[in-house]
Design a protein around this motif. Structure first.
Motif, PDB file in Angstrom:
ATOM      1  N   GLN A  19       0.830  -1.204   0.000  1.00  0.00           N
ATOM      2  CA  GLN A  19       0.000   0.000   0.000  1.00  0.00           C
ATOM      3  C   GLN A  19       0.864   1.254   0.000  1.00  0.00           C
ATOM      4  O   GLN A  19       0.601   2.205  -0.732  1.00  0.00           O
ATOM      5  CB  GLN A  19      -0.917   0.008   1.226  1.00  0.00           C
ATOM      6  N   LYS A  28      -1.585  -2.303  -5.812  1.00  0.00           N
ATOM      7  CA  LYS A  28      -2.914  -2.451  -5.212  1.00  0.00           C
ATOM      8  C   LYS A  28      -3.382  -3.909  -5.221  1.00  0.00           C
ATOM      9  O   LYS A  28      -3.976  -4.381  -4.247  1.00  0.00           O
ATOM     10  CB  LYS A  28      -3.903  -1.575  -5.983  1.00  0.00           C
ATOM     11  N   VAL A  32      -4.274  -6.011  -1.848  1.00  0.00           N
ATOM     12  CA  VAL A  32      -5.570  -6.647  -1.584  1.00  0.00           C
ATOM     13  C   VAL A  32      -5.393  -8.149  -1.368  1.00  0.00           C
ATOM     14  O   VAL A  32      -5.999  -8.722  -0.463  1.00  0.00           O
ATOM     15  CB  VAL A  32      -6.564  -6.355  -2.726  1.00  0.00           C
ATOM     16  N   ASN A  49      -9.493  -3.194   7.303  1.00  0.00           N
ATOM     17  CA  ASN A  49      -8.946  -2.476   6.145  1.00  0.00           C
ATOM     18  C   ASN A  49      -9.695  -2.817   4.866  1.00  0.00           C
ATOM     19  O   ASN A  49      -9.932  -1.941   4.024  1.00  0.00           O
ATOM     20  CB  ASN A  49      -7.457  -2.770   5.990  1.00  0.00           C
ATOM     21  N   MET A  53     -11.687  -0.236   2.406  1.00  0.00           N
ATOM     22  CA  MET A  53     -11.500  -0.175   0.953  1.00  0.00           C
ATOM     23  C   MET A  53     -12.845  -0.299   0.229  1.00  0.00           C
ATOM     24  O   MET A  53     -13.105   0.439  -0.734  1.00  0.00           O
ATOM     25  CB  MET A  53     -10.537  -1.279   0.489  1.00  0.00           C
ATOM     26  N   GLU A  56     -14.715   2.948   0.595  1.00  0.00           N
ATOM     27  CA  GLU A  56     -14.166   3.970  -0.298  1.00  0.00           C
ATOM     28  C   GLU A  56     -14.605   3.741  -1.739  1.00  0.00           C
ATOM     29  O   GLU A  56     -14.762   4.696  -2.505  1.00  0.00           O
ATOM     30  CB  GLU A  56     -12.641   3.983  -0.207  1.00  0.00           C
ATOM     31  N   ASN A  57     -14.818   2.476  -2.101  1.00  0.00           N
ATOM     32  CA  ASN A  57     -15.275   2.134  -3.452  1.00  0.00           C
ATOM     33  C   ASN A  57     -16.795   2.150  -3.564  1.00  0.00           C
ATOM     34  O   ASN A  57     -17.349   1.695  -4.559  1.00  0.00           O
ATOM     35  CB  ASN A  57     -14.728   0.767  -3.863  1.00  0.00           C
TER      36      ASN A  57
END
Length: 124
Positions: A19, A28, A32, A49, A53, A56-57
């Motif tokens: 990251q 990325k 992941v 985390n 993510m 955020e998406n």
């Protein structure tokens, strides 16, 4: 090497390295992958985390699932996010209440007189 031996913490640390680009190039997909491996093995911070993510998406339902799993493992940050999800109608009262009970059970399971004494000594 630790990842090859199945270290959950090593997967988590590698995800952070990918990251931030610490000692490796930012990647990325590898980030992941290692987060998922750690989360599958029960690493609550990795699960948190992944939830962040997904949030955020703009995948709130997927984020909620990750936060629920992590909160049930005793992760306080995930529980806080779920509280916000509940307040915004993303998580039902039943799901939030069940997660809150499981979170408390997980926290209680980690308590012991020796642990409490050690924590008190650290603060002193």
């Amino acid at each position: 090497k630790a990842v090859e031996l199945g270290s959950v913490q090593a997967h988590y640390q590698l995800s952070i390295m990918y990251q931030l680009g610490q000692g490796v190039e930012i990647d990325k997909k590898k980030q992941v992958y290692h987060l998922e491996q750690a989360a599958i093995a029960g690493h609550a911070a990795a699960r948190f985390n992944l939830g962040c993510m997904e949030r955020e998406n703009r995948h709130a339902a997927r984020a909620a699932k990750h936060f629920i799993i992590a909160a049930k493992q005793g992760d306080d940050k995930s529980l806080a996010h779920l509280d916000l999800f509940y307040q915004n109608g993303i998580v039902s009262l039943d799901d939030f209440a069940a997660t809150l009970r499981a979170h408390q059970d997980a926290v209680d399971a980690t308590k012991s007189p020796d642990r409490e004494e050690a924590m008190a000594n650290r603060r002193a």
